[in-house]
Scaffold this active site. Sequence first.
Site, PDB file in Angstrom:
ATOM      1  N   HIS A  24       2.763  -9.445   1.099  1.00  0.00           N
ATOM      2  CA  HIS A  24       2.460  -8.524   2.194  1.00  0.00           C
ATOM      3  C   HIS A  24       3.719  -8.134   2.962  1.00  0.00           C
ATOM      4  CE1 HIS A  24       0.319  -7.416   6.088  1.00  0.00           C
ATOM      5  NE2 HIS A  24      -0.319  -6.710   5.186  1.00  0.00           N
ATOM      6  N   HIS A  69      -0.561  -0.923  14.726  1.00  0.00           N
ATOM      7  CA  HIS A  69      -0.324  -1.716  13.525  1.00  0.00           C
ATOM      8  C   HIS A  69       0.918  -2.602  13.623  1.00  0.00           C
ATOM      9  CE1 HIS A  69       0.479  -2.225   9.078  1.00  0.00           C
ATOM     10  NE2 HIS A  69      -0.824  -2.424   9.112  1.00  0.00           N
ATOM     11  N   ARG A 127      -5.480  -5.768  18.292  1.00  0.00           N
ATOM     12  CA  ARG A 127      -6.301  -4.608  17.961  1.00  0.00           C
ATOM     13  C   ARG A 127      -7.686  -4.989  17.455  1.00  0.00           C
ATOM     14  NH1 ARG A 127      -4.474  -2.243  12.926  1.00  0.00           N
ATOM     15  NH2 ARG A 127      -6.413  -2.977  11.986  1.00  0.00           N
ATOM     16  N   ARG A 132       0.860  -1.187   0.000  1.00  0.00           N
ATOM     17  CA  ARG A 132       0.000   0.000   0.000  1.00  0.00           C
ATOM     18  C   ARG A 132       0.889   1.228   0.000  1.00  0.00           C
ATOM     19  NH1 ARG A 132      -5.112  -1.619   0.695  1.00  0.00           N
ATOM     20  NH2 ARG A 132      -5.568  -3.424   2.023  1.00  0.00           N
ATOM     21  N   TYR A 173      -0.114   5.428  11.862  1.00  0.00           N
ATOM     22  CA  TYR A 173      -0.061   4.038  12.332  1.00  0.00           C
ATOM     23  C   TYR A 173       1.178   3.827  13.194  1.00  0.00           C
ATOM     24  CZ  TYR A 173      -3.321   2.852   8.466  1.00  0.00           C
ATOM     25  OH  TYR A 173      -4.379   2.779   7.602  1.00  0.00           O
ATOM     26  N   ARG A 192      -6.346  -4.676  -1.554  1.00  0.00           N
ATOM     27  CA  ARG A 192      -7.734  -4.237  -1.728  1.00  0.00           C
ATOM     28  C   ARG A 192      -7.889  -2.726  -1.623  1.00  0.00           C
ATOM     29  NH1 ARG A 192     -12.355  -7.325   1.534  1.00  0.00           N
ATOM     30  NH2 ARG A 192     -11.337  -9.035   0.440  1.00  0.00           N
TER      31      ARG A 192
END
Length: 546
Positions: free
Chosen positions: A297, A455, A427, A237, A330, A267
């Site tokens: 990822h 995060h 979280r 991202r 984050y 996404r």
Amino acid sequence: PVGLDPAHPFPQVANKSLHFIARLSGKDAFGRDNRIAIVKVPRVLPRVIKLPANISDGRQAFALLTSVIRAHLEDLFPGRKVEAFSQFRVTRDSDLEVDEEEFANLRHALRSGLTTRHFGRAVRLEVVNSCPAELSEFLLEQFRLPNAALYRVNGPVNLVRLNELIDQTDAPGMRFKPFEPAWPTGRLPRHKSIFERLKKADVLLHHPFESFEPVVALLREAVDDPDVLSIKQTIYRTDAKSELMDLLIEAARRGKEVMAVVELKARFDEEANINWAERLEAVGAQVVYGIVGYKTHAKLLLIMRREGTKLRRYGHLSTGNYNPKTARLYTDLGLLTADADLTADADSVFRQLASLGKFKAPRRMQVAPFNMHSRMMELLAQVENAARAGYKKARVVVKINALTDAELIHGLLRAAQAGAKVDLIVRGACMLPPGLPGVSDNIVVRSVVGRFLEHSRICYFRWAEGDDGEALFLSSADWMSRNMFRRIEVAWPVLDARLRQRVIDEALQPYLHDTKDAWQLGPDGRSVRIGDGSISAQQALMSLYT
């Protein structure tokens, strides 16, 4: 507005767009008995309208756009009365359904899918709680939805748009004080070579309390350095406007070997990632899209530099994305390193992603879907065995976004039942019920919801005294089956005792003692606030770095 009849069929309704449905009295100007009309609310209109001071007694007053439309709905239908109405929105399946094995070029297939994603299969219909059954049933029929997919909402159907209220409200006392992430001057002097600093020791960055700018500065130095031969980076991202991506493009223009592993199926970031992939390819960078069937990822940056007659690798490993904007919002941990073993492992991951060769066990890293899950299970078993042997300080502390993998949950339960103390900072979703007598009464699950989005992923295990009796890993992966088996993820050990203690002191201990932003999960699945509100981990860390 659209009045429905055979010549005016039910309109296309985009995903989560706001509409009104109205039932009208009488007949239209042509004498036709078309009683149902649909009104689309343009996305560009503000959903919250600040009222002038002269009609609000000098106070701050606001009206919702939906209230304004509701009050003037009949004005859209001259000569007819609105007998009943409701606002509504439909949620659609926005996954891009692409069979990766059927397409020669995944980017081209996804690009074509983006044009229709807002009109996927309907999965949920929201109406206001006063919506007449006649209208809700009509909408369910149009969207081919069962009654179970209908949600009656007491208030606006899209609460997210109330964020506009924050921007328009003049209430400085209710806002967070401005916070600027700190540059780690003591560990990374400004305007000095980051390469030279990393030759001496690794540098750990704790975002957003410390700035993400050193990561950008490292890449900028690599682009400008004629001795840098290649740059490799994963992209999951990132922002539509990204200095990091611009730097990769510039590196390729200057003749450096640039490899970008772009995850096209991140996404709702698909379009931005496709655009960056096309721009990188246009300047000659090698762009790959990971492994078919697996999302990439992992967060890795690797630089190869010529130093005399030798080649040396420099890297950045992170729990978070390469996005300077979210790095201010984050909490994440990143490691700048020239460690030969870690950078060699990172290079192996990139080669695996590009060449699809056989998996070779890394020196230090744990890599999903290969050995990460089994290694975490081994460490849990090691703590369990130590507890059964009578070691009173056996301990597991895991900070993640979600815990849903059944095997890892059972591993945690076995360690706790053997006598180990287990603290979980989760979280989001957690499928382990803590506090069940005889089952999980040695496990505490808490979450922290504060100014910043938690995060970072951290896994700590203790099974004996001394540095050799503990292990601490930083990771890109949550403890979910999808992360462990259907994604490319990395976890790496923090072997430097000083850095390991810093992670414990900053990213674990404060959260275990938070009494302001923390919630504790009970055996019944409900979370309750903890403490008296006097201690905030995030505020303490902000003060530490101010």
